[in-house]
Design a protein around this motif. Sequence first.
Motif, short mmCIF file in Angstrom:
data_model
loop_
_atom_site.label_atom_id
_atom_site.label_comp_id
_atom_site.label_asym_id
_atom_site.label_seq_id
_atom_site.Cartn_x
_atom_site.Cartn_y
_atom_site.Cartn_z
N HIS A 197 0.89 -0.98 -0.04
CA HIS A 197 -0.13 0.05 -0.11
C HIS A 197 0.96 1.16 -0.07
CE1 HIS A 197 -3.62 -2.38 1.81
NE2 HIS A 197 -3.43 -2.34 0.62
N ILE A 198 1.92 1.15 0.75
CA ILE A 198 2.79 2.48 0.69
C ILE A 198 3.57 2.57 -0.40
CG2 ILE A 198 5.03 3.17 1.85
CD1 ILE A 198 4.31 1.79 4.29
N LEU A 199 3.81 1.68 -1.29
CA LEU A 199 4.45 1.95 -2.53
C LEU A 199 3.26 2.30 -3.30
CD1 LEU A 199 6.81 -1.33 -2.96
CD2 LEU A 199 7.55 1.01 -2.69
N GLU A 200 2.40 1.83 -3.45
CA GLU A 200 1.13 2.16 -4.35
C GLU A 200 0.99 3.37 -4.17
OE1 GLU A 200 -3.49 0.76 -5.36
OE2 GLU A 200 -2.31 0.39 -3.48
N THR A 201 1.01 4.19 -2.82
CA THR A 201 0.68 5.60 -2.57
C THR A 201 1.86 6.27 -3.36
OG1 THR A 201 -0.45 5.01 -0.71
CG2 THR A 201 0.21 7.31 -0.87
#
Length: 236
Positions: A197-201
Motif C-alpha cells: 500500500h505504501i509503494l502504491e501511494t
Amino acid sequence: MENFDNSERKKKFVPSIETELRRRQVSVPEVTYRASGINFMGKRIKSLLFTNDIPIIVNNNAQAIMSVYPFTPQLKIVSAIMEVASVPVFVGIGGGTTSGLRVVNIGLQAELMGAAGVVVNAPMTNDNIKVISRALDIAVIATVITKYDDIEGKVDAGARILNIAGGKKTAELVKYTRHIVGDEFPIIATGGHTDEHILETIDAGANAITYTPASSAEIFSEVMEKYRLNMKEKEQ
C-alpha cells in the motif's frame, strides 16, 4: 570507463548503532524512504509518524511527527508534544468544530512554540485557509479526504502542502490530486500498514508518507506477553 545505471549499483551498507536501553522503538516501514521527500527549511522529510502518544513520539525513527486529534486543539497539548519531539512537528489546529479567529490564534502560538507547520482538517473553508496562510510564516497543510473536496481552491487559498487521507482509496485520491496540482506541488499521504500500500501511494505521486503506529498500550501488551512466556519457560 564503464557506465552503471541505478539498478546496477550495489546497495550501500548502512552501519547501525543501538544501545541496550533504547533498542525498542517504533520504526516506520523501510519502503517509506523510496518517496522523494519534501524539503522543509533544509530538512528532507519522507516519513511522518501520525501519533499524539508521548512515549512513542520519544521512541521512534520517523523524520517528523504529525499531531492531529479529534478534539478541540489546545496549546498545552501542542506544548507537551513540542517539548519531547526531537524532529519537526506538524500540529492540527482545527477545521471542523474549530475555525475562524480561534484557529488563527492557535496557529500563531504553535508557530511561536516551534511547529514546522499546521494542519487544517478537510471541512476548513478556503476563506479560513486564506486568513491562516497570510497570518503564519510556517506552512499550512490542508487535508483532502475525497475527490469532491475543492482541491484547487485549497491551493489557491494558500495551502502550501496537501495531506491526502482517503482511507482505502488514498492512492487513487493521490493520483487524482496530482493530476490537478501538477508534478511539483508537495503531497503528504497516509500509506497504510503494508509495504504494498505504501509503494502504491508513492507511485501515485505522494512525496512523503504518514505512518500510524500501534499505541503504547498495544506495544506494552506484546512486551508483557513475552515476559509471561519467558517466566513460563524458566519454571519448566
